[in-house]
Write an enzyme that holds these catalytic residues in place. Structure first.
Site, PDB file in Angstrom:
ATOM      1  CG  ASP A 108      -9.122  -7.932  -0.350  1.00  0.00           C
ATOM      2  OD1 ASP A 108      -8.814  -9.008   0.189  1.00  0.00           O
ATOM      3  OD2 ASP A 108      -9.862  -7.083   0.177  1.00  0.00           O
TER       4      ASP A 108
HETATM    5  N1  URA Z   1      -8.266  -4.955   4.163  1.00  0.00           N
HETATM    6  C1  URA Z   1      -9.055  -5.218   3.086  1.00  0.00           C
HETATM    7  O1  URA Z   1     -10.257  -5.115   3.170  1.00  0.00           O
HETATM    8  N2  URA Z   1      -8.459  -5.587   1.957  1.00  0.00           N
HETATM    9  C2  URA Z   1      -7.124  -5.678   1.800  1.00  0.00           C
HETATM   10  O2  URA Z   1      -6.651  -6.002   0.721  1.00  0.00           O
HETATM   11  C3  URA Z   1      -6.321  -5.402   2.920  1.00  0.00           C
HETATM   12  C4  URA Z   1      -6.911  -5.058   4.092  1.00  0.00           C
END
Ligand code: URA
Length: 248
Positions: A108
């Site tokens: 993310d």
């Molecule tokens: N899980 C999440 O919620 N975000 C990420 O960036 C990676 C795994």
């Protein structure tokens, strides 16, 4: 006898363009082997002779596949192009641009840490798919309520949420109340955040610290990347049940 491999395959896999690009180069008479210009689009050579290939008279460097680790900073999306956001492509050094690299899976925008980039579609698929059970470990800080043994048991069994999401068994290693390491074997969208939300917590900080045999290199500053070592790469391919010697 050594296996013969098509030149477009060798050069595309080594980052010199798509197979279509290489065929165009052959048509344009730009590719030679031992000073002989190649004209046949389907020309095959003994892989041992790949070191004698050249493009426009310049010797080429043959890589079976390219794989890098990047220490992704927050604030960048895991994409190579986006009209509205900063992307991780700005961390790819000039030398490795236009070599067909793409990120394996996604972190993310506000997640930091280990992101792999490769030009090998099969590797990317195997690292991401739950079928191959490749572990991904995250370090996280949450708010809401402290972690307990009950959470560890729930995560270890795998669980389904009221909205129908299903999470495979994972390992929760509690460091200190609101801080933990979570190891998962799949790569669902917003997985860690959704797993935490379903247990009444909100993720305040998230960093991926490991994928398969690879731990985030402590020498990599945020925004820096490096190629995997031969040993790292060969172990990764082994865990993904792939051969690194893809030309053979
Ligand atoms: N899980 C999440 O919620 N975000 C990420 O960036 C990676 C795994």
């Amino acid at each position: 006898m050594n296996k013969l491999v098509r030149i477009d395959k060798i050069l595309a896999q080594s980052g010199y363009g798509s197979r279509k690009d290489i065929k165009k180069m052959i048509k344009d008479g730009r590719i030679s082997i031992k000073d002989q210009v190649i004209s046949n689009l389907g020309h095959k050579i003994d892989i041992k002779d790949a070191a004698f290939l050249s493009i426009d008279g310049e010797p080429v460097k043959i890589y079976e596949s390219l794989t890098f680790m990047l220490n992704k900073p927050a604030g960048y999306i895991t994409a190579l192009e986006d009209p509205n956001h900063l992307t991780i492509s700005e961390f790819i050094p000039e030398k490795w641009r236009n070599k067909g690299l793409f990120p394996i899976g996604r972190l993310d925008k506000n997640t930091e840490g280990l992101l792999l980039l490769t030009n090998d579609g099969q590797l990317s698929h195997r690292v991401s798919s739950p079928k191959w059970q490749i572990k991904k470990t995250y370090w996280l800080i949450v708010q809401g309520k402290p972690f307990s043994e009950k959470d560890q048991k729930k995560f270890a069994k795998g669980f389904r949420t009221i909205d129908g999401s299903e999470f495979l068994p994972s390992e929760l290693n509690i460091i200190d109340g609101f801080e933990a390491e979570l190891t998962v074997y799949e790569g669902q969208y917003h997985q860690v955040k959704r797993m935490m939300k379903s247990t009444g917590r909100e993720v305040k900080y998230l960093r991926r610290i490991q994928i398969a045999n690879l731990t985030l290199d402590p020498n990599l500053e945020l925004g820096e990347m490096r190629m995997l070592t031969k040993e790292e790469k060969s172990e990764l391919y082994k865990l993904c049940k792939l051969s690194t010697n893809e030309f053979q």
